[in-house]
Design an enzyme around this catalytic site. Structure first.
Site, PDB file in Angstrom:
ATOM      1  N   GLY A   1       0.787  -1.360  -0.027  1.00  0.00           N
ATOM      2  CA  GLY A   1      -0.224  -0.025   0.080  1.00  0.00           C
ATOM      3  C   GLY A   1       0.782   1.255  -0.152  1.00  0.00           C
ATOM      4  O   GLY A   1       2.042   1.280   0.280  1.00  0.00           O
TER       5      GLY A   1
ATOM      6  N   TYR B   1       0.872  12.680  14.189  1.00  0.00           N
ATOM      7  CA  TYR B   1       0.863  14.013  14.375  1.00  0.00           C
ATOM      8  C   TYR B   1       1.368  14.248  15.933  1.00  0.00           C
ATOM      9  O   TYR B   1       2.312  15.212  16.119  1.00  0.00           O
ATOM     10  CB  TYR B   1      -0.530  14.820  14.285  1.00  0.00           C
ATOM     11  CG  TYR B   1      -0.464  15.773  13.053  1.00  0.00           C
ATOM     12  CD1 TYR B   1      -0.794  15.048  11.872  1.00  0.00           C
ATOM     13  CD2 TYR B   1      -0.609  16.963  13.081  1.00  0.00           C
ATOM     14  CE1 TYR B   1      -0.704  15.788  10.699  1.00  0.00           C
ATOM     15  CE2 TYR B   1      -0.420  17.672  12.141  1.00  0.00           C
ATOM     16  CZ  TYR B   1      -0.489  17.162  10.656  1.00  0.00           C
ATOM     17  OH  TYR B   1      -0.518  17.981   9.591  1.00  0.00           O
TER      18      TYR B   1
ATOM     19  N   HIS C   1      -6.018  14.029  15.269  1.00  0.00           N
ATOM     20  CA  HIS C   1      -4.934  14.889  15.313  1.00  0.00           C
ATOM     21  C   HIS C   1      -4.939  16.183  16.091  1.00  0.00           C
ATOM     22  O   HIS C   1      -4.173  16.652  17.220  1.00  0.00           O
ATOM     23  CB  HIS C   1      -4.532  15.351  13.899  1.00  0.00           C
ATOM     24  CG  HIS C   1      -4.310  14.181  13.063  1.00  0.00           C
ATOM     25  ND1 HIS C   1      -3.677  13.236  13.308  1.00  0.00           N
ATOM     26  CD2 HIS C   1      -4.208  14.207  11.515  1.00  0.00           C
ATOM     27  CE1 HIS C   1      -3.419  12.349  12.292  1.00  0.00           C
ATOM     28  NE2 HIS C   1      -4.106  13.061  11.207  1.00  0.00           N
TER      29      HIS C   1
ATOM     30  N   TYR D   1       7.426  31.239  16.802  1.00  0.00           N
ATOM     31  CA  TYR D   1       7.650  32.493  17.014  1.00  0.00           C
ATOM     32  C   TYR D   1       6.392  33.309  17.730  1.00  0.00           C
ATOM     33  O   TYR D   1       5.623  33.008  17.695  1.00  0.00           O
ATOM     34  CB  TYR D   1       7.651  33.473  15.622  1.00  0.00           C
ATOM     35  CG  TYR D   1       6.659  33.068  14.395  1.00  0.00           C
ATOM     36  CD1 TYR D   1       5.666  34.159  14.456  1.00  0.00           C
ATOM     37  CD2 TYR D   1       6.462  32.028  13.730  1.00  0.00           C
ATOM     38  CE1 TYR D   1       4.487  33.988  13.873  1.00  0.00           C
ATOM     39  CE2 TYR D   1       5.255  31.814  12.968  1.00  0.00           C
ATOM     40  CZ  TYR D   1       4.533  32.645  12.728  1.00  0.00           C
ATOM     41  OH  TYR D   1       3.488  32.687  12.041  1.00  0.00           O
TER      42      TYR D   1
END
Length: 596
Positions: A119, A284, A345, A488
């Site tokens: 796959g 994730y 996630h 940031y």
């Protein structure tokens, strides 16, 4: 008598053993610690003594689970001393039998079987991740990789297929081609049905040939559709599991479609596996910036005191893809964006973000805190959710298809390809703070980020004195998970000059600029953790239950009422309704501002 599980760690041993002998009190088990002498120094060797009350016999087990000696405790006036002498005698005999391993090499091997090896996931992610681990020297010395699927293929054909997807992370690294050849020689293939005990028994025989009598640890990666998980687990567990080491199974999402199907899947898996053998993977959680989330918070004093409703005005979890389903619509249409992205996630990242400080970095301590967050979440109201579906759009002379133009998608499908939601956590730390999620396909960019918007400066001195925009007095912490990983902090500063004009600037940590080493793929980290038995980044069954309990009522209401999604053009920022949802909670999406 309680079952004794074999240890993950095994060591070679020599004939001079006893440096310390320390019994640990207990009714049925006593742990004995020895120091085994080797050319490399003294190595600790742990044994377990198991007493059987009815027979009065005691059995001593090595780390690998093998019985060293059996004795009758009544035969010795000082049973511990007698056991000690018998153990030393047995170990000396074993050392002579096995042979002294002066190099200290491990006598265990890891066999990794990729079920569904033909796959896309296996070809694009799993095999490349395993090669990267091999290249970096992270895999055990003795390991074998087997591909298993229904496709007819030889070992050579598997290697040719896999070789096309292998790359070294940094071009022209030393010995890359040589390392690939070495890695591919460790890859083999066995064709079989996923529900065939016979075929898995044949696989077991091949694995044993390569394990060559060593302690066998076996990892099965299920890269197959969820409807055949249980069949494959049953066959692997009953016909191809390790008899003297550990057996672990990695299960890919989706873990069901709702609370009911998820619970049924978990129940079926636990007929053949213990909970600690099941590794539910959410890739994730293996991403570098998601892992750094806890480090950022718990190891920097400037952030932890601010991590609450007193200073944070809202938190945003944003996921966007710049492509549609493109041939995968048949699978996607059965799940939709909420199940595919939000319920796993984004919710997992939210739980990591919002959890209380764990007792330790131990997997169970971290997962305990995540579960507390999920159980504290307020039921999601349908009024706090916007769903959308992308439609055809022409841009620059190119026409992009609608979701329902995909031939694998049923005509008239109402499955959402976009969703935005406002969630709340009803606890003392986060009471009243909106946690906004947004996820979609066929949007204007590909990105995943966490945005923490802080509250306005009380009094807003500069707005009062200079007429500056109110938003110029707020700060925002951005954790960009992908692409171009970065952290940031948006701050306000004075523009140089005689006037008093404020400007927003970024204090920026761009990973590619700060660190020369390329960031490992999430699958590398998760595969290595599974091999080492580290469960921190894998999902426990009660986590899964809590996540589905939150989203199942919402999904049922959307689907039973056949709620029509808001349509948005392919390549746009998504439906307008998402902006109204944010405004309703006095929030502006951070990814739509000019400076972002």
């Amino acid at each position: 008598m309680a079952a004794l599980s074999s240890s993950v760690t095994t060591r070679s041993y020599h004939s001079g053993y006893l440096a310390s002998f320390s019994p640990v009190n207990g009714d049925r088990h006593r742990s004995l610690s020895f120091l085994s002498a080797s050319p490399q120094g003294l190595n600790p060797l742990d044994l377990c003594v198991r007493f059987q009350r009815k027979s009065g016999r005691a059995s001593v087990f090595m780390q690998d689970g093998a019985i060293v000696t059996n004795s009758n405790s009544s035969e010795s006036k000082t049973s511990l001393k007698g056991l000690k002498d018998e153990v030393l005698s047995a170990l000396s005999q074993e050392a002579a039998k096995v042979g002294v391993e002066s190099d200290g090499q491990s006598q265990s091997t890891v066999s990794i079987t990729v079920v569904g090896a033909s796959g896309d996931l296996a070809k694009k992610k799993i095999f490349p991740a395993l090669f990267a681990l091999y290249y970096e020297g992270c895999l055990p010395e003795h390991f074998t990789i087997f591909g298993y699927s229904r496709s007819k293929m030889t070992d050579v054909e598997l290697r040719n297929m896999v070789s096309k997807t292998l790359t070294c992370r940094i071009d022209k690294r030393a010995n890359c081609g040589e390392k690939m050849e070495e890695f591919l020689k460790r890859c083999f293939y066995h064709s079989g049905q996923y529900d065939s005990q016979e075929h898995f028994t044949e696989l077991d025989k091949k694995l044993k040939e390569h394990e060559a009598g060593r302690i066998s640890n076996r990892l099965f990666y299920l890269s197959i559709p969820p409807n055949i998980f249980v069949d494959a687990v049953k066959c692997a567990s009953t016909s191809a599991s390790s008899v003297n080491g550990w057996t672990r199974v990695i299960v890919e999402k989706p873990f069901g479609r709702d609370s009911e199907t998820s619970a049924a899947l978990t129940k079926s898996l636990k007929q053949y596996l213990e909970e600690d053998q099941i590794f539910r993977i959410d890739h994730y959680l293996g991403k570098e910036l998601v892992e750094n989330l806890s480090v950022l918070r718990f190891s920097n004093l400037i952030f932890e005191p601010l991590w609450s409703r007193q200073y944070i005005r809202n938190v945003q979890f944003i996921f966007s893809e710049d492509f549609g389903t493109e041939g995968r619509g048949g699978y996607f249409d059965n799940y939709g964006i909420i199940r595919d992205i939000m319920q796993n996630h984004l919710l997992q990242i939210l739980a990591l973000f919002a959890m209380e400080t764990p007792v330790s970095l131990d997997a169970e301590d971290i997962r305990n805190e995540k579960v507390k967050v999920l159980r504290s979440m307020r039921p999601i109201r349908v009024e706090d959710v916007v769903i959308g579906q992308y439609k055809s759009h022409t841009k620059g002379g190119v026409t992009y298809p609608a979701y329902t133009d995909d031939k694998t998608v049923p005509k008239g499908s109402l499955t959402p390809t976009f969703a935005a939601a406002a969630l709340f956590i009803d606890n003392a730390r986060w009471d009243g703070v909106p946690f906004l999620m947004k996820a979609g396909k066929a949007l204007h960019t590909r990105s995943a980020e966490i945005r923490v918007q802080f509250r306005h400066v009380p009094g807003n001195l500069y707005n009062r004195n200079t007429g500056s925009d109110l938003d110029q007095a707020t700060n925002e912490l951005v954790i960009r998970v992908q692409p171009d990983e970065a952290i940031y902090l948006k701050i306000n500063n004075k523009v140089p000059g005689l006037g008093m004009r404020l400007d927003r600037s970024n204090l920026n940590l761009l990973y590619s600029a700060r660190y020369s080493k390329e960031i490992p793929d999430a699958y590398e980290r998760l595969l290595l953790d599974a091999i080492e038995g580290e469960r921190r980044l894998f999902i426990r069954s009660d986590e899964l239950d809590a996540a589905w309990s939150l989203f199942t009522p919402l999904l049922k209401e959307i689907e039973e009422k056949k709620r029509i999604p808001e349509y948005y053009p392919y390549g746009s920022r998504g439906p307008v309704g998402a902006h109204y949802l944010a405004a309703k909670h006095k929030v502006q999406w951070g990814d739509v501002s000019i400076d972002q």
